[in-house]
Design an enzyme around this catalytic site. Structure first.
Site, PDB file in Angstrom:
ATOM      1  CB  CYS A  50      -0.954   0.011   1.198  1.00  0.00           C
ATOM      2  SG  CYS A  50      -0.137  -0.018   2.800  1.00  0.00           S
ATOM      3  CB  ALA A 190     -11.935 -11.320   3.031  1.00  0.00           C
ATOM      4  N   GLY A 191      -8.681  -9.772   2.431  1.00  0.00           N
ATOM      5  CA  GLY A 191      -7.295 -10.109   2.133  1.00  0.00           C
ATOM      6  C   GLY A 191      -6.456 -10.109   3.397  1.00  0.00           C
TER       7      GLY A 191
END
Length: 447
Positions: A50, A190-191
């Protein structure tokens, strides 16, 4: 192996640029294959998180490698090369190894010392292995980086200094919207990051948790892990209406566009009573999941990567990282020495093999000239010749191994090959690489 790193991170690029450059969908795979297919690259791996995008490559030409990898990053990210270049950093050889080891230890993270980067590095290596773009060089390098990261966390107090991005984000949420325990929460995604967020919420005292994901099966697995008495699956399409029923939203998906719209948040805020704390939203996605306009909504608190970056920069230090810095430095030195020593070994083996062939040939000639030589004399002569050759080679081969462990030591291997006129094919046959296929180690960096 000549290691080159070209990348950008939260340290060199504003969040807006990182958001536009974010690689989603099948783009990382295509970038990885395109990098490995370039003329100057032998192996390639991609660390895509990220807050950083980094290409690691084994190259045979520095300047051409930088140009090709930079162009690929621009092409696949969609950010103009001229704009992207101003935010890129380049590290080469020992400096590249130092950078990777520092990343593995959490020294280069937005939240210094966070341990999640180890999992991300492991995923990067697994992806490169799966796509067959990583060979022996990058495998050894990344495995060593993982070991260095684990050593830093086990031998120092870096864990006290660092937290996961989730934990740090929740601290910022708690500061603005009250303690986490007892809140009704919604996790979108849901990673790995979302799963970490959900588990952290449960540990923090959240007992009513909704999980929404594009693939319901992954959300269901996460609910099974957390426990159905705590968590429930929510249809992703129902997220807008669910905003009115929760106190906290954490979103981290791989979506290319906004997942949580400002108008939906505004509607949820309007349904809350005046005595309730702000509706808190923690956006850990890149590109962002939550509409940036939520920052302007009264009654809503949005904590995103940009605000986390500012908050951490303003915090009173991230702890004492001197010990980890020393570990990284020592490990880089040791890794470089081992790589250079490994580079010289095939040359030494080839030299001794050539010497053995010369001895065998000369003893064969002696046999033809003195066929009546008795067995005892023949054995004595053979032993003497071999002993002389071993003594002549002992000092230079031992010394060249010592010199090879120092920076620039590869030049001694080259000198040895030139002085003894060693066949390059023989050297590469020992190392298992094709002739011309292994660039010699060196050291350097560039920005």
């Amino acid at each position: 192996m000549s290691l080159l790193v070209v990348g950008l991170s939260h340290r060199t690029a504003p969040v807006g640029v990182l958001e536009r450059a974010a690689l989603t969908g099948d783009v990382p795979t295509r970038l990885l294959h395109d990098a490995a297919a370039t003329a100057t690259v032998g192996e390639a791996a991609l660390l895509n998180t990220c807050n950083r995008i980094e290409l690691y490559a084994d190259v045979d030409k520095f300047h051409a490698g930088v140009a090709e990898l930079s162009l690929l990053l621009a092409h696949h990210s969609g950010v103009d090369l001229e704009e992207l270049t101003s935010h890129l950093y380049v590290h080469y050889e020992d400096r590249a190894v130092h950078h990777l080891f520092s990343v593995a230890c959490g020294l280069d993270s937005m939240v210094v010392g966070e341990g999640q980067i180890l999992g991300q590095l492991r995923d990067a290596l697994a992806k490169a292995q799966e796509e067959h773009t990583a060979g022996r060089g990058l495998n050894e390098l990344f495995q060593q980086a993982l070991r260095v990261g684990k050593r830093a966390h086990s031998e120092t107090g870096i864990d006290k200094a660092g937290q996961s991005l989730v934990t740090f984000g929740l601290e910022q949420v708690a500061a603005g919207a009250g303690e986490i325990a007892g809140k009704r929460a919604l996790v979108v995604g849901a990673g790995s990051m979302s799963s970490l967020a959900a588990a952290t919420l449960v540990r923090s005292g959240v007992t009513d948790l909704l999980i929404a994901n594009r693939t319901p099966a992954r959300a269901e697995r996460l609910v099974e892990i957390l426990g159905p008495d705590v968590a429930r699956v929510l249809d992703l399409a129902k997220v807008p209406e669910a905003l009115a029923d929760v106190d906290l939203v954490i979103s981290c998906t791989g979506a290319a566009g906004v997942v949580v719209k400002a108008e939906d948040v505004a509607a949820a805020v309007a349904s809350r009573t005046s005595d309730q704390p702000p509706l808190a939203l923690l956006d850990l996605a890149m590109p962002r999941d939550v509409d940036h306009a939520v920052h302007e909504l009264p009654g809503a608190l949005l904590v995103d990567l940009e605000s986390l970056s500012h908050a951490h920069a303003a915090s009173p230090g991230a702890g004492d990282v001197d010990q980890v810095t020393r570990i990284v430095s020592d490990e880089v030195t040791a890794f470089g020495a081992a790589q250079r020593a490994a580079w010289i070994a095939p040359t030494v083996v080839a030299l001794r093999s050539m010497a053995s062939d010369v001895v065998a040939a000369e003893l064969g000639r002696l046999e033809s000239r003195l066929p009546d030589l008795d067995e005892r004399s023949r054995a004595e002569i053979t032993q003497t010749v071999r002993r002389v050759v071993d003594k002549l080679l002992h000092a230079p081969t031992v010394r060249v191994k010592q010199l090879a462990a120092e920076p620039g030591g590869a030049s001694y291997a080259e000198a040895l090959r030139e002085l003894f006129d060693l066949d390059p094919a023989a050297v590469h046959a020992v190392s298992g690489t094709p002739v011309g296929g292994a660039p010699q180690p060196s050291a350097g960096s560039a920005r």
